[in-house]
Design an enzyme around this catalytic site. Structure first.
Site, short mmCIF file in Angstrom:
data_model
loop_
_atom_site.label_atom_id
_atom_site.label_comp_id
_atom_site.label_asym_id
_atom_site.label_seq_id
_atom_site.Cartn_x
_atom_site.Cartn_y
_atom_site.Cartn_z
N HIS A 55 14.76 -117.19 42.00
CA HIS A 55 13.84 -118.41 41.96
C HIS A 55 14.81 -119.63 42.03
O HIS A 55 14.65 -120.75 41.38
CB HIS A 55 13.12 -118.87 40.78
CG HIS A 55 12.01 -117.73 41.06
ND1 HIS A 55 10.92 -117.83 41.53
CD2 HIS A 55 11.51 -116.52 40.23
CE1 HIS A 55 10.06 -116.92 41.46
NE2 HIS A 55 10.27 -116.13 40.56
N SER A 156 10.98 -106.81 48.55
CA SER A 156 10.73 -107.71 49.78
C SER A 156 10.24 -106.79 50.71
O SER A 156 10.53 -106.95 51.92
CB SER A 156 12.04 -108.00 50.21
OG SER A 156 12.22 -109.03 51.29
N ASP A 201 14.93 -113.50 51.32
CA ASP A 201 14.70 -111.85 51.75
C ASP A 201 14.93 -111.84 53.33
O ASP A 201 15.29 -110.71 53.54
CB ASP A 201 13.08 -111.81 51.31
CG ASP A 201 12.79 -112.16 49.93
OD1 ASP A 201 13.57 -112.32 49.30
OD2 ASP A 201 11.51 -112.47 49.67
#
Ligand code: GLA
Length: 481
Positions: A55, A156, A201
């Protein structure tokens, strides 16, 4: 936009020695059954596990992921017949899909999360926006998909799907785009699904290298450096089996909004005229020309409240409710009324410090204690994600507790709110022992799991290469795209 061959997605001939050969053969058969012809090419896009730096990408800070063996595979054909896209999924749980490529829309349902094919459409749209209209020509694309990245697990699967669509479309339309461009396009176009992801990702999907993790920077621009992990390091991924769908809830975007607000408030208090445009901490830090430690002190001094109400935020920013809703919130966060700005900001800044230490530890010449140092950083990362960022899940925490009792450093990986943990072991042998321990203490207690079939649920993983194109046998092979 044209690609520099050194930085392009590799195009190879499919050979029997390919790690995914049997899955590709199965996919080929499925494609032939569905479309009554041979595919022209295949696409492989890997999932990823983020080792540390959670994050922080949407705040402009570096992350440290690696690609895993699990991937999305596509078998693709195209003709100049019409403008249709025909999509099939080898998994019978996913419906067939067909649309006109000249006129499709990506509507996001209010509840339940988007259908699988909408992720594919994001990739197509991303490429169409980046090639000239005359190049879009008239092509029908027939695509069959096989994926073994567990869904909703933080590895992902969604971004690999979007990125595979971007790559397949760019190749079918002969758009010569380099890997960084494809990663950036994939990151931007995935936002059509409604989540404000940061780009990690898609960057690792295209830029991963076998044998090492990647230190991925986003600010001032996308940049990757290979990081040699300690030789004896062995990473284990364990799925808590608490599924997450970040596009079906507002949790993820709420965190993004809180980070952007914290950043704007600090920027305004520091008298930056352009505070309204300061959305990422990395940019704020660069404008302040300060160290992360100083930014941390500043954030603690300025963001003093435990909880900010909407009114508190409006007062801080001196803006109207309308301006707030239009400029600061996203469609699925429009109703937010409480904001934990200090906690989110501190997580981002402290996690970014941990990423720096993790990297320098990997690169240091120290001969012992590396794994211990890295493990501690991973444990601290989890603590922060659980307590400051509040994106863990009781099942994930249970896995972490069992790991800690066994002396293994572990943390949640990916967005959180469920999904997987990543753990660091100091040898293949100890990773085997650790896997057995989790089977006994965690998985054997779950009735919903088939105990004999855990190889995609808990596994040791080693860094893989990023996306590639594989030419189906008899076709002409361009050297690169
Ligand atoms: C998701 C997003 C990424 C990143 C992670 C959390 O996977 O797609 O961009 O923000 O969550 O680190």
């Amino acid at each position: 936009m044209s690609g520099n061959t050194a930085t392009c997605v590799p195009v190879k001939e499919l050979s029997e020695s390919h790690g995914c050969y049997s899955r590709l053969q199965e996919l080929r058969k499925f494609y032939v059954k569905e479309f009554d012809e041979e595919p022209r090419f295949y696409v492989r896009v890997p999932g990823r596990v983020n080792i540390i730096g959670e994050h922080v990408d949407y705040c402009g800070y570096p992350v440290l992921p690696m690609a895993i063996e699990q991937s999305i595979l596509l078998a693709v054909g195209y003709t100049r017949a019409n403008n249709f896209l025909y999509l099939r999924n080898i998994d019978v749980n996913f419906d067939n899909y067909k649309c006109d490529l000249k006129s499709f829309r990506i509507d996001i349902p209010e509840k339940g999360g988007p259908e699988w094919y909408k992720y594919f459409l994001c990739g197509v749209k991303g490429i169409f926006e980046n090639i000239n209209e005359q190049d879009q020509g008239c092509i029908a694309m027939t695509v069959a998909l096989s994926g073994n990245i567990p869904h909703g697990s933080g590895l992902s699967s969604s971004s690999a799907l979007v990125s595979s669509a971007t790559l397949a479309t760019s190749f079918a339309y002969k758009a010569s785009l380099d890997r960084k461009t494809l990663a950036s396009i994939s990151a931007s176009c995935e936002r059509y699904i409604g989540t404000q992801g940061g780009g990690m990702d898609q960057a690792i999907a295209f830029l991963a290298e076998a044998g090492c993790a990647q230190f991925i920077e986003f600010y001032p621009e996308l940049k990757t450096s290979s990081i040699q992990l300690p030789e004896n390091a062995c990473f284990v991924v364990a799925n808590s089996l608490a599924e997450i769908n970040k596009a079906a809830s507002s949790d993820f975007n709420e965190r993004v909004v809180e980070c952007r607000l914290s950043c704007r408030i600090i920027a305004k208090r520091m008298d930056f005229k352009n505070w309204k445009n300061m959305l990422r901490f990395a940019e704020l830090q660069s404008s302040l020309n300060c160290h992360l430690n100083e930014l941390e002190t500043m954030a603690s001094k300025i963001l003093t409240k435990d909880i900010y109400s909407r009114e508190d935020v409006l007062n801080e920013l001196e803006i109207s409710e309308d301006e707030f809703e239009n400029d600061c919130l996203t469609p699925n966060t429009r109703k937010m009324s409480l904001f934990k700005l200090r906690q989110r900001a501190l997580h981002v800044i402290q996690e970014s410090l941990r990423v720096q230490i993790f990297r320098s530890t990997c690169e240091s010449t120290m001969t012992w204690g590396k794994i211990d140092t890295l493990s501690k950083l991973m444990q601290q990362s989890h603590g922060s994600l659980k307590n400051l960022y509040e994106c863990s899940h009781p099942d994930l925490d249970r896995l972490i507790d069992i790991s800690e009792e066994a002396g293994v450093g572990a943390r949640l990986t990916g967005a959180g709110w469920g999904g997987c943990i990543v753990a660091l072991c100091d040898s293949v042998q100890s990773s085997n022992k650790y896997i057995e321990l989790l089977k006994l203490k965690y998985y054997s207690k779950l009735s919903k799991v088939q105990q004999s079939n855990l190889e995609n649920v808990i596994f040791a993983t080693f860094p893989q290469n990023g996306a590639e194109i594989l030419m189906a046998g008899s076709n002409d092979i361009p050297s690169k795209i």
